[in-house]
Design an enzyme around this catalytic site. Structure first.
Site, mmCIF file in Angstrom:
data_model
loop_
_atom_site.group_PDB
_atom_site.id
_atom_site.type_symbol
_atom_site.label_atom_id
_atom_site.label_comp_id
_atom_site.label_asym_id
_atom_site.label_seq_id
_atom_site.Cartn_x
_atom_site.Cartn_y
_atom_site.Cartn_z
ATOM 1 N N HIS A 259 48.854 -2.456 43.450
ATOM 2 C CA HIS A 259 50.292 -2.773 43.485
ATOM 3 C C HIS A 259 50.507 -3.944 42.523
ATOM 4 C CE1 HIS A 259 54.334 -2.857 44.715
ATOM 5 N NE2 HIS A 259 54.239 -3.280 45.962
ATOM 6 N N HIS A 303 53.174 5.892 34.973
ATOM 7 C CA HIS A 303 53.834 5.702 36.269
ATOM 8 C C HIS A 303 54.341 7.053 36.765
ATOM 9 C CE1 HIS A 303 56.263 4.190 39.500
ATOM 10 N NE2 HIS A 303 55.945 2.955 39.220
ATOM 11 N N ASP A 351 53.481 -3.371 34.987
ATOM 12 C CA ASP A 351 52.304 -4.237 35.116
ATOM 13 C C ASP A 351 51.746 -4.612 33.742
ATOM 14 O OD1 ASP A 351 51.958 -3.800 38.150
ATOM 15 O OD2 ASP A 351 51.919 -1.772 37.347
#
Length: 416
Positions: A259, A303, A351
Site C-alpha cells: 500500500h 495500477h 507510488d
C-alpha cells in the site's frame, strides 16, 4: 492424512485434467514443490482442498464475496470518490484539475462538505507546546511512521471533545488530526499554515514552484475510494470509535509494503536501477517469471484501476520534470519509466511519482510516505464522517474453506 498430493490426486480432487492442473500452477492458483524423491512435483493438500471447495461453491454469495474483495464490484455505497474511465473524482470534481490549483485544506473542505474556513480556522489542538516538544524529543530518532503511530494516540488522550459526535466537533477534530499527523511525520510543531508549506519548510524546500509540487501531491493523495487503509478506517469507525483511533488504524494499514509502503520499494528500485550497468538487462532479470511461471510485478508500475496509466502519476511526473533542479536524477527517473514501458507496457503509479519527487528534490528518506499519509488522512476523515452518518457496523461473513468433520460436512452450507 498426507499433507501433500500427487498430480493425479490433486487433479482428481479438483475434477480437472493434469494439463489444467499445470495451468493452475502457472497462474499461481496452486503451488507445487519437488517431491522427496525429486522425480515428480507434489501439491499442498490443504491448498488443493480449499480450491476445490471454492470451485464447488456455486452459490452467488460466495462468488460475489470473492469479486468484492479483489479489485471487484463495489462493497459499500459512498458519495466521496469515483474512479471511472481512467479518471479520479472527488465529490464529482476532477481530482487532476483540483491538483493544479487547490490546497489540501480546500480539498478537505470539499470532501468533508464544509466551508474552507471551517478547516483553516479550526481551533488548535489542546496540547501544550512543551508537551509536544518533549514527545518529539523522545521519538526524534525514529521513522515518521513510528513517530506518528505513537503520537496520535498520545494526542487523543489530551482532547476533551474527542468522543463528541456533533458534526462541528468532528470537523474541528478532523482539522486537528490533519495538523498533528503532519507535525508528527516531519517532527515539527503543529501549525495553521497550509500543509504543503509546513512540509516544504521542514524539508528545506525553498523554491515556490517545488513547494507547489508538494501541494499537488498532497491533493492527489487525499483519497482513492476503498483502498485497504480507507476500508480499515471505515471498519474501525463503524465500531463507534473516534477519529484519532480510526486514523491510527488506517496509518498502520497504509504502512504495508503493498500500500503506501510501496514508496519505499520504489526508492529501492531507483537505487538498484541507478547501479545497473545495463538498465534493460536489469529489468529483464527483475521481470523474469518465477519458478512457477508467474509474472513478477514491479513496484511502482501498473495500477489495476488505471489500465491506460495512473493520471495522478502522469501529472506529478510532468510537474516534477518542470521543477527539477539543474543537477538531479530526473533523467534516471524518466529513463526507468521509459524502459519499463518498453519492456512490459506497464506505466508508473502514484507510488512511483511520490518516490520520484523524494529522489529528484533530494528530500529526506521516507518523504514519499509522509506525502502519502499527510494527504490520505483527509480522505480517511471524510469516510469516517460518512460511516458515522450511516450508523451501521461493518461485519461481513467469511466463506469457510477449511477441513470439516464428517458429522458437520453437510451442515456447513454456503450462505445465500
Amino acid at each position: 492424512m498426507s499433507s501433500y498430493m500427487t498430480a493425479e490426486q490433486a487433479a482428481a480432487e479438483l475434477g480437472i485434467s493434469r494439463a489444467t492442473l499445470y495451468a493452475y500452477v502457472s497462474r499461481g492458483l496452486i503451488a507445487s514443490a519437488p517431491s522427496p524423491n525429486g522425480r515428480h512435483n507434489h501439491y499442498d493438500a490443504g491448498e488443493v482442498r480449499r480450491l476445490a471447495r471454492r470451485k464447488a461453491d456455486g452459490k452467488r454469495a460466495g462468488k460475489v464475496a470473492q469479486k468484492v474483495l479483489d479489485w471487484g464490484v463495489p462493497v459499500l455505497e459512498s458519495s466521496i470518490t469515483l474512479i471511472a474511465d481512467g479518471k479520479l473524482f472527488y465529490r464529482g470534481e476532477d481530482a487532476i484539475a483540483l491538483a493544479r490549483q487547490a490546497s489540501l485544506e480546500e480539498v478537505a473542505a470539499l470532501l468533508w462538505q464544509c466551508a474552507p474556513r471551517r478547516v483553516l480556522q479550526a481551533p488548535e489542538a489542546p496540547i501544550a507546546a512543551a508537551q509536544w516538544s518533549a514527545w518529539l524529543k523522545i521519538w526524534s530518532g525514529h521513522t515518521p511512521l513510528e513517530r506518528a503511530l505513537v503520537l496520535l494516540p498520545a494526542a487523543a488522550a489530551q482532547m476533551p471533545r474527542i468522543w463528541a459526535q456533533g458534526r462541528d466537533a468532528q470537523i474541528d477534530t478532523g482539522a486537528m488530526l490533519m495538523r498533528l499527523l503532519a507535525a508528527a511525520l516531519v517532527s515539527a510543531a503543529p501549525s495553521n499554515e497550509p500543509l504543503h508549506r509546513q512540509l516544504g519548510e521542514a524539508w528545506g524546500v525553498r523554491s515556490r514552484a517545488q513547494t507547489d509540487l508538494l501541494r499537488a501531491a498532497l491533493v492527489l493523495c487525499a483519497d482513492h475510494e476503498l483502498n485497504a487503509s480507507t476500508f480499515t478506517v471505515r471498519c474501525i469507525t463503524s465500531t463507534g470509535t473516534h477519529l484519532f483511533g480510526a486514523a491510527t488504524g488506517g496509518l498502520a494499514a497504509l504502512a504495508g509494503p503493498r500500500h503506501g509502503g510501496e514508496t519505499t520499494r520504489v526508492a529501492a528500485l531507483f537505487d538498484e536501477a541507478a547501479r545497473a550497468d545495463d538498465l534493460h538487462r536489469y529489468l529483464a532479470d527483475r521481470l523474469a517469471p518465477d519458478e512457477l511461471g508467474a509474472a513478477v510485478p514491479l513496484s511502482g508500475f501498473g495500477h489495476p484501476l488505471y489500465p491506460d496509466g495512473d493520471p495522478r502519476a502522469r501529472l506529478l511526473l510532468d510537474l516534477l520534470a518542470q521543477r527539477a533542479p539543474a543537477r538531479s536524477p530526473m533523467d534516471e527517473v524518466d529513463a526507468l519509466a521509459q524502459a519499463v514501458a518498453e519492456t512490459s507496457g506497464a506505466r508508473p503509479t502514484l507510488d512511483y511519482a511520490l518516490a520520484a519527487i523524494e529522489r529528484v528534490l533530494g528530500l529526506p528518506r521516507g518523504a514519499a510516505f509522509t506525502l502519502f499519509a499527510a494527504g490520505r488522512v483527509t480522505g480517511w476523515i471524510a469516510h469516517a464522517l460518512e460511516q458515522t452518518a450511516d450508523g451501521r457496523l461493518i461485519r461481513p461473513r467469511a466463506r469457510y474453506v477449511g477441513e470439516m468433520a464428517g458429522d458437520l460436512r453437510h451442515a456447513a452450507k454456503p450462505i445465500a
